[in-house]
Design a protein around this motif. Structure first.
Motif, PDB file in Angstrom:
ATOM      1  N   ARG A  25     -22.568 -15.389  20.547  1.00 51.32           N
ATOM      2  CA  ARG A  25     -22.052 -14.005  20.506  1.00 51.32           C
ATOM      3  C   ARG A  25     -20.900 -13.838  19.514  1.00 51.32           C
ATOM      4  O   ARG A  25     -20.464 -12.725  19.249  1.00 51.32           O
ATOM      5  CB  ARG A  25     -21.553 -13.607  21.914  1.00 51.32           C
ATOM      6  CG  ARG A  25     -22.645 -13.532  22.948  1.00 51.32           C
ATOM      7  CD  ARG A  25     -22.066 -13.512  24.369  1.00 51.32           C
ATOM      8  NE  ARG A  25     -21.181 -12.392  24.601  1.00 51.32           N
ATOM      9  CZ  ARG A  25     -20.292 -12.329  25.593  1.00 51.32           C
ATOM     10  NH1 ARG A  25     -20.191 -13.325  26.452  1.00 51.32           N
ATOM     11  NH2 ARG A  25     -19.524 -11.279  25.736  1.00 51.32           N
ATOM     12  N   VAL A  26     -20.375 -14.946  18.982  1.00 50.13           N
ATOM     13  CA  VAL A  26     -19.157 -14.871  18.159  1.00 50.13           C
ATOM     14  C   VAL A  26     -19.484 -14.460  16.724  1.00 50.13           C
ATOM     15  O   VAL A  26     -20.386 -15.021  16.110  1.00 50.13           O
ATOM     16  CB  VAL A  26     -18.446 -16.248  18.143  1.00 50.13           C
ATOM     17  CG1 VAL A  26     -17.254 -16.230  17.194  1.00 50.13           C
ATOM     18  CG2 VAL A  26     -17.998 -16.633  19.547  1.00 50.13           C
ATOM     19  N   ARG A  27     -18.784 -13.478  16.204  1.00 45.90           N
ATOM     20  CA  ARG A  27     -18.896 -13.146  14.775  1.00 45.90           C
ATOM     21  C   ARG A  27     -17.609 -12.535  14.254  1.00 45.90           C
ATOM     22  O   ARG A  27     -16.863 -11.905  15.010  1.00 45.90           O
ATOM     23  CB  ARG A  27     -20.099 -12.248  14.492  1.00 45.90           C
ATOM     24  CG  ARG A  27     -20.111 -10.926  15.177  1.00 45.90           C
ATOM     25  CD  ARG A  27     -21.514 -10.465  15.473  1.00 45.90           C
ATOM     26  NE  ARG A  27     -22.167 -11.345  16.420  1.00 45.90           N
ATOM     27  CZ  ARG A  27     -23.271 -11.062  17.079  1.00 45.90           C
ATOM     28  NH1 ARG A  27     -23.897  -9.944  16.873  1.00 45.90           N
ATOM     29  NH2 ARG A  27     -23.782 -11.906  17.948  1.00 45.90           N
ATOM     30  N   ASP A  28     -17.386 -12.722  12.974  1.00 43.33           N
ATOM     31  CA  ASP A  28     -16.230 -12.114  12.337  1.00 43.33           C
ATOM     32  C   ASP A  28     -16.473 -10.600  12.215  1.00 43.33           C
ATOM     33  O   ASP A  28     -17.619 -10.159  12.133  1.00 43.33           O
ATOM     34  CB  ASP A  28     -16.035 -12.733  10.946  1.00 43.33           C
ATOM     35  CG  ASP A  28     -14.773 -12.223  10.276  1.00 43.33           C
ATOM     36  OD1 ASP A  28     -13.673 -12.556  10.768  1.00 43.33           O
ATOM     37  OD2 ASP A  28     -14.869 -11.478   9.278  1.00 43.33           O
ATOM     38  N   VAL A  29     -15.374  -9.847  12.162  1.00 40.34           N
ATOM     39  CA  VAL A  29     -15.514  -8.387  12.042  1.00 40.34           C
ATOM     40  C   VAL A  29     -16.356  -8.021  10.822  1.00 40.34           C
ATOM     41  O   VAL A  29     -17.161  -7.086  10.865  1.00 40.34           O
ATOM     42  CB  VAL A  29     -14.119  -7.700  12.028  1.00 40.34           C
ATOM     43  CG1 VAL A  29     -13.214  -8.237  10.926  1.00 40.34           C
ATOM     44  CG2 VAL A  29     -14.252  -6.191  11.861  1.00 40.34           C
ATOM     45  N   SER A  30     -16.197  -8.778   9.739  1.00 38.79           N
ATOM     46  CA  SER A  30     -16.956  -8.471   8.518  1.00 38.79           C
ATOM     47  C   SER A  30     -18.452  -8.723   8.744  1.00 38.79           C
ATOM     48  O   SER A  30     -19.303  -8.003   8.225  1.00 38.79           O
ATOM     49  CB  SER A  30     -16.450  -9.308   7.352  1.00 38.79           C
ATOM     50  OG  SER A  30     -16.573 -10.685   7.647  1.00 38.79           O
ATOM     51  N   GLN A  31     -18.784  -9.737   9.537  1.00 41.04           N
ATOM     52  CA  GLN A  31     -20.199 -10.021   9.818  1.00 41.04           C
ATOM     53  C   GLN A  31     -20.794  -8.949  10.735  1.00 41.04           C
ATOM     54  O   GLN A  31     -21.952  -8.568  10.586  1.00 41.04           O
ATOM     55  CB  GLN A  31     -20.340 -11.406  10.463  1.00 41.04           C
ATOM     56  CG  GLN A  31     -19.977 -12.537   9.501  1.00 41.04           C
ATOM     57  CD  GLN A  31     -19.920 -13.895  10.185  1.00 41.04           C
ATOM     58  OE1 GLN A  31     -19.351 -14.041  11.269  1.00 41.04           O
ATOM     59  NE2 GLN A  31     -20.505 -14.899   9.547  1.00 41.04           N
ATOM     60  N   GLN A  32     -19.974  -8.462  11.670  1.00 45.27           N
ATOM     61  CA  GLN A  32     -20.455  -7.406  12.559  1.00 45.27           C
ATOM     62  C   GLN A  32     -20.788  -6.146  11.754  1.00 45.27           C
ATOM     63  O   GLN A  32     -21.732  -5.431  12.057  1.00 45.27           O
ATOM     64  CB  GLN A  32     -19.382  -7.092  13.621  1.00 45.27           C
ATOM     65  CG  GLN A  32     -19.726  -5.984  14.587  1.00 45.27           C
ATOM     66  CD  GLN A  32     -20.888  -6.340  15.513  1.00 45.27           C
ATOM     67  OE1 GLN A  32     -21.222  -7.514  15.686  1.00 45.27           O
ATOM     68  NE2 GLN A  32     -21.528  -5.330  16.092  1.00 45.27           N
ATOM     69  N   LEU A  33     -19.988  -5.900  10.708  1.00 51.07           N
ATOM     70  CA  LEU A  33     -20.171  -4.667   9.933  1.00 51.07           C
ATOM     71  C   LEU A  33     -21.129  -4.849   8.757  1.00 51.07           C
ATOM     72  O   LEU A  33     -21.467  -3.883   8.080  1.00 51.07           O
ATOM     73  CB  LEU A  33     -18.801  -4.183   9.415  1.00 51.07           C
ATOM     74  CG  LEU A  33     -17.843  -3.695  10.513  1.00 51.07           C
ATOM     75  CD1 LEU A  33     -16.453  -3.490   9.956  1.00 51.07           C
ATOM     76  CD2 LEU A  33     -18.354  -2.398  11.141  1.00 51.07           C
TER      77      LEU A  33
END
Ligand code: SF4
Ligand code: SF4
Length: 450
Positions: free
Chosen positions: A304-312
């Motif tokens: 479930r972990v992702r950087d904010v940039s990866q989420q966007l």
């Protein structure tokens, strides 16, 4: 006698002892480039680890300690390795071997050990420590001391520590009134986000203690792009400092608390804005693989972990107002790049700011020398690595340097300050947040205008 190191090597022999001594990792390693000593290269360190594992070299020998301590843990050696050696895990196991109340260790190392055990594992004490640090920073005392150059008379390390703290100060190109609206906006945007949360924010201990503005900017930017954010209570430090120092028991304790805090029944993405934290959270599966109660939960947590940039990365980002007069460059946090594999995603955030002149930074993929508290434990090596970074930053002529990790922000900011450079250092999400605010994407009073 079986030790943590020999156990790890034995358990993952195929994967971890795959080193074929090709040497392709040497030039990627900042410490090898700096010293030219094979023992400061990934290949040399793996050789030393094998010697310990085969009982040819005592784990407490000065040679083993010296070269394992000197490793930045940046993991730049992993992607270039054709044999897929997972060096980061080997390093953690080696440091676990060395973590202990060794009286021969220096004063700084013994202080670190004490602070990690007696402060960092206790959230209330840690909050208090950060509150004191903020008072020291926000009162301007840290800045005054750095400018006075008095700390230099006592210790360069102490001077750099003060500069690190000062470099975590909020610095904005926005006008005062803009800054005020940012403060008032945060609360409302967060409240708005909490009510329709589709992501969960990992705030981080340094993140919340010294960089809460980045957490607020992250929530606003996610929110304006369609992702509500909640900040689960009960979350603690990610454990990266413990794992890197070799305190794997401390790291496991923190990992279990975080798994409990981020409710596994909802399966929402866990968002980080700190490369170091994100990479650590993504290793919980490995860290807790032998824990019968947490192994499966840890594996799910990691997915479930992702950087904010990866989420966007997968959404069409809203555009902010333009920043024609600004030149910026981007330095990749090692753990964001090598731990979370986010290479293009942070640049995509910056490209959503119209007219921002983004200048490539030579060696952006190389460590800046921060590496947790490496800059305080190994100041000589850290300064050597930082010097090269600052030379390349200067060559860009950029007014702003962006990077996705608080440790890198502080390291480059402190180095630039002490070198007399005029450079704003911030997180990519802070720049995007400012451009959204200027474009009026946040409703008056701080809500979000979709
Ligand atoms: S690149 Fe990989 S296989 Fe080659 S020397 Fe380095 S660690 Fe060993
Ligand atoms: S982690 Fe970084 S400093 Fe350590 S051996 Fe690998 S490349 Fe070199």
């Amino acid at each position: 006698m079986a030790t943590q190191l020999t156990t790890t090597l034995a358990a993952e022999e195929q994967k971890l002892l795959a080193c074929v001594h090709c040497g392709l990792c040497l030039e990627a390693c900042p410490t090898y480039v700096l010293t030219g000593d094979e023992n400061d290269s990934p290949r040399g360190r793996i050789y030393l680890m094998r010697a310990v594992e085969e009982n040819k070299l005592p784990a407490d020998s000065a040679t083993f300690k010296l070269h394992i301590d000197r490793c930045l843990g940046c993991r730049a050696c992993e992607p270039v390795c054709p044999a897929g050696v997972q060096y980061g895990q080997l390093l953690e196991a080696s440091r676990a071997e060395l973590f202990g109340p060794d009286k021969q260790r220096g004063f700084t190392y013994r202080c670190l050990r004490l602070v990690l055990r007696r402060v960092w594992l206790h959230p209330a004490r840690l909050r208090f420590a950060f509150a004191v640090a903020r008072m020291f920073r926000d009162s301007g005392i840290a800045r005054l001391l750095v400018r006075s150059k008095i700390p230099r008379l006592f210790s360069r390390r102490f001077e750099f520590a003060l500069a690190l703290l000062d470099s975590s100060s909020p610095v904005s190109f926005a006008s005062d009134s803009d800054a005020d609206s940012s403060k008032s906006g945060a609360t409302e945007a967060e409240a708005n986000a909490q009510s329709q949360a589709s992501t969960m924010l990992f705030a981080g201990c340094v993140g919340e203690g010294l960089f809460s503005r980045v957490n607020k900017a992250t929530a606003r930017v996610l929110n304006v792009n369609g992702f509500g954010t909640s900040v689960p209570k009960g979350q603690v430090c990610c454990g990266a400092l413990h794992a890197h120092a070799g305190d794997l028991d401390g790291a496991r304790m923190l990992a279990r608390c975080n798994i409990e805090a981020f409710d596994d029944s909802v399966n929402l993405p866990i968002i980080t804005n700190a490369g170091g934290c994100g990479a650590m959270l993504a290793t919980y599966g490995h860290l807790l693989s032998e824990d019968p109660l947490f192994a499966e939960r840890a594996r799910k947590f990691c997915s479930r972990v992702r950087d904010v940039s990866q989420q966007l990365e997968g959404v069409k980002l809203k555009e902010g107002s333009d920043r024609q007069s600004d030149t910026a460059t981007y330095d990749a946090s090692c753990h964001l790049l090598y731990g979370q594999h986010a290479s293009e995603a942070p640049l995509k955030l910056l490209r959503a700011i119209p007219e921002l002149r983004l200048i490539p930074l030579e060696g952006a993929e190389r460590c800046c020398g921060a590496a947790g508290v490496y800059n305080l434990l190994e100041p000589h090596m850290s300064q050597g690595v930082l010097k090269e970074k600052l030379t390349h930053v200067r060559e860009t002529g950029a007014a702003i340097l962006t990077t996705g990790n608080p440790g890198c922000q502080m390291q480059i900011g402190a180095g630039a300050k002490l070198a007399g450079m005029t450079l704003r250092v911030c997180h990519p999400v802070e720049l995007l947040d400012e451009s959204y605010r200027r474009a009026g994407l946040y409703q008056e009073g701080g809500g979000v205008d979709h």
